[in-house]
Motif scaffolding. Structure first.
Motif, mmCIF file in Angstrom:
data_model
loop_
_atom_site.group_PDB
_atom_site.id
_atom_site.type_symbol
_atom_site.label_atom_id
_atom_site.label_comp_id
_atom_site.label_asym_id
_atom_site.label_seq_id
_atom_site.Cartn_x
_atom_site.Cartn_y
_atom_site.Cartn_z
ATOM 1 N N ASN A 18 0.805 -1.228 0.000
ATOM 2 C CA ASN A 18 0.000 0.000 0.000
ATOM 3 C C ASN A 18 0.831 1.267 0.000
ATOM 4 O O ASN A 18 0.486 2.261 0.650
ATOM 5 N N VAL A 19 1.952 1.239 -0.700
ATOM 6 C CA VAL A 19 2.794 2.437 -0.814
ATOM 7 C C VAL A 19 2.585 3.052 -2.196
ATOM 8 O O VAL A 19 2.659 2.369 -3.215
ATOM 9 N N LEU A 20 2.290 4.343 -2.187
ATOM 10 C CA LEU A 20 2.167 5.095 -3.441
ATOM 11 C C LEU A 20 3.445 5.903 -3.622
ATOM 12 O O LEU A 20 3.813 6.695 -2.747
ATOM 13 N N LYS A 21 4.116 5.689 -4.736
ATOM 14 C CA LYS A 21 5.323 6.476 -4.989
ATOM 15 C C LYS A 21 4.955 7.699 -5.814
ATOM 16 O O LYS A 21 4.330 7.591 -6.869
ATOM 17 N N VAL A 22 5.337 8.848 -5.286
ATOM 18 C CA VAL A 22 5.129 10.102 -6.022
ATOM 19 C C VAL A 22 6.469 10.833 -6.072
ATOM 20 O O VAL A 22 6.532 12.048 -5.995
ATOM 21 N N LEU A 127 -0.345 10.846 4.666
ATOM 22 C CA LEU A 127 -1.009 10.404 5.899
ATOM 23 C C LEU A 127 -1.520 8.988 5.650
ATOM 24 O O LEU A 127 -2.312 8.759 4.725
ATOM 25 N N ALA A 128 -1.027 8.041 6.457
ATOM 26 C CA ALA A 128 -1.465 6.643 6.328
ATOM 27 C C ALA A 128 -2.182 6.242 7.608
ATOM 28 O O ALA A 128 -3.385 6.469 7.768
ATOM 29 N N ASN A 129 -1.443 5.700 8.580
ATOM 30 C CA ASN A 129 -2.069 5.318 9.861
ATOM 31 C C ASN A 129 -2.109 6.465 10.867
ATOM 32 O O ASN A 129 -2.772 6.354 11.903
ATOM 33 N N GLY A 130 -1.371 7.510 10.575
ATOM 34 C CA GLY A 130 -1.431 8.703 11.427
ATOM 35 C C GLY A 130 -0.321 8.825 12.458
ATOM 36 O O GLY A 130 -0.294 9.796 13.220
ATOM 37 N N CYS A 131 0.634 7.871 12.472
ATOM 38 C CA CYS A 131 1.684 7.906 13.509
ATOM 39 C C CYS A 131 2.547 9.167 13.407
ATOM 40 O O CYS A 131 2.863 9.788 14.438
ATOM 41 N N ALA A 132 2.937 9.535 12.201
ATOM 42 C CA ALA A 132 3.812 10.707 12.042
ATOM 43 C C ALA A 132 3.114 11.959 12.563
ATOM 44 O O ALA A 132 3.691 12.736 13.341
ATOM 45 N N GLY A 157 -6.949 7.266 2.632
ATOM 46 C CA GLY A 157 -8.118 7.218 3.511
ATOM 47 C C GLY A 157 -8.426 5.828 4.026
ATOM 48 O O GLY A 157 -8.908 5.654 5.146
ATOM 49 N N PHE A 158 -8.109 4.818 3.215
ATOM 50 C CA PHE A 158 -8.444 3.434 3.586
ATOM 51 C C PHE A 158 -7.581 2.924 4.735
ATOM 52 O O PHE A 158 -7.856 1.859 5.285
ATOM 53 N N GLN A 159 -6.547 3.675 5.128
ATOM 54 C CA GLN A 159 -5.718 3.240 6.253
ATOM 55 C C GLN A 159 -6.154 3.858 7.583
ATOM 56 O O GLN A 159 -5.614 3.513 8.632
ATOM 57 N N GLY A 160 -7.082 4.782 7.522
ATOM 58 C CA GLY A 160 -7.800 5.175 8.739
ATOM 59 C C GLY A 160 -7.183 6.250 9.623
ATOM 60 O O GLY A 160 -7.845 6.750 10.524
ATOM 61 N N GLY A 161 -5.933 6.609 9.369
ATOM 62 C CA GLY A 161 -5.291 7.617 10.233
ATOM 63 C C GLY A 161 -6.009 8.959 10.196
ATOM 64 O O GLY A 161 -6.174 9.620 11.227
ATOM 65 N N GLY A 162 -6.447 9.358 9.020
ATOM 66 C CA GLY A 162 -7.116 10.652 8.867
ATOM 67 C C GLY A 162 -8.437 10.689 9.618
ATOM 68 O O GLY A 162 -8.735 11.654 10.333
ATOM 69 N N ASP A 163 -9.205 9.631 9.485
ATOM 70 C CA ASP A 163 -10.512 9.602 10.156
ATOM 71 C C ASP A 163 -10.341 9.598 11.672
ATOM 72 O O ASP A 163 -11.118 10.219 12.399
ATOM 73 N N LYS A 164 -9.281 8.914 12.143
ATOM 74 C CA LYS A 164 -9.000 8.892 13.584
ATOM 75 C C LYS A 164 -8.672 10.308 14.089
ATOM 76 O O LYS A 164 -9.175 10.747 15.126
ATOM 77 N N LEU A 165 -7.856 11.024 13.318
ATOM 78 C CA LEU A 165 -7.483 12.389 13.727
ATOM 79 C C LEU A 165 -8.693 13.316 13.701
ATOM 80 O O LEU A 165 -8.896 14.121 14.611
#
Ligand code: 5GP
Length: 194
Positions: A18-22, A127-132, A157-165
């Motif tokens: 689930n890594v997007l390279k940009v 933003l993935a799981n939100g740890c950073a 969004g599918f990793q949930g960190g944003g919704d948690k924050l």
């Protein structure tokens, strides 16, 4: 933000895990005029906040944070991933699990650059799981400063960190939110705005 979504569809590459390279435009090679548009949009999103400082984390947040800072006309502080010998001893300290490197990092910010008088916009590329972002919020909390908002270029969004924050009351704005992505077909579906 349409411009960013189109750029991801054109130049983004989906890797396993689930890594997007940009890295052709955002965080290795940097397309500065393009990233300037992202910075300008972040300034528009948080224009009503009394921001006097931007906080990010090395290394990949620094590019977008610096460009955004040109529009806010404020300094950027970036959290450092380990306390080197030339680092101040007087630091705020937290630990952040790295999504891309699968390891825990010690992260520090010198107390000289963040205090209770600061009104901080936190910026990061992903933003993935939100740890950073949780780690950076923790550092601002330790300083007694105020987190005015969090601005992110790409939220998975599918990793949930944003919704948690958001559920925790963080004033979060992501320029593009990915609902799903598929490495086999290199396809990306974005979350549509409510
Ligand atoms: P989180 O802490 O939210 O799980 O992950 C965010 C951090 O991991 C960001 O600082 C970013 O550098 C990195 N990251 C997470 N997912 C990706 C990704 O898909 N692509 C890239 N390039 N970096 C990512």
């Amino acid at each position: 933000m349409k411009l960013l979504e189109e750029k991801i569809l054109k130049d983004g590459v989906i890797k396993s895990g689930n890594v997007l390279k940009v890295d052709s435009f955002l965080n290795h090679q940097i397309d500065v005029p393009f990233v300037a548009e992202l910075g300008k949009e972040l300034q528009r999103q948080f224009a009503d906040r009394p921001i006097n400082k931007i906080l990010t984390i090395e290394a990949s947040g620094i590019g977008i944070a610096c460009v955004a800072a040109m529009y806010f006309q404020v300094p950027v502080v970036f959290a450092k991933k380990s306390s080197g010998s030339n680092m101040d001893k007087d630091v705020y300290f937290t630990q952040i699990y790295s999504y891309t490197h699968s390891k825990m990092n010690d992260v520090v910010v010198s107390k000289r650059f963040l205090s209770k008088n600061d009104h901080v916009l936190i910026i990061d590329d992903f933003l993935a799981n939100g740890c950073a972002l949780e780690g950076l919020i923790d550092i601002v909390r330790q300083s007694g400063g105020t987190v005015e908002g969090v601005g992110v270029a790409v939220e998975k969004g599918f990793q949930g960190g944003g919704d948690k924050l958001r559920a925790a009351g963080v004033n979060l704005h992501s320029l593009a939110i990915i609902e799903s992505m598929d490495a086999k077909t290199n396809s990306v579906v974005f979350r549509t705005e409510e």
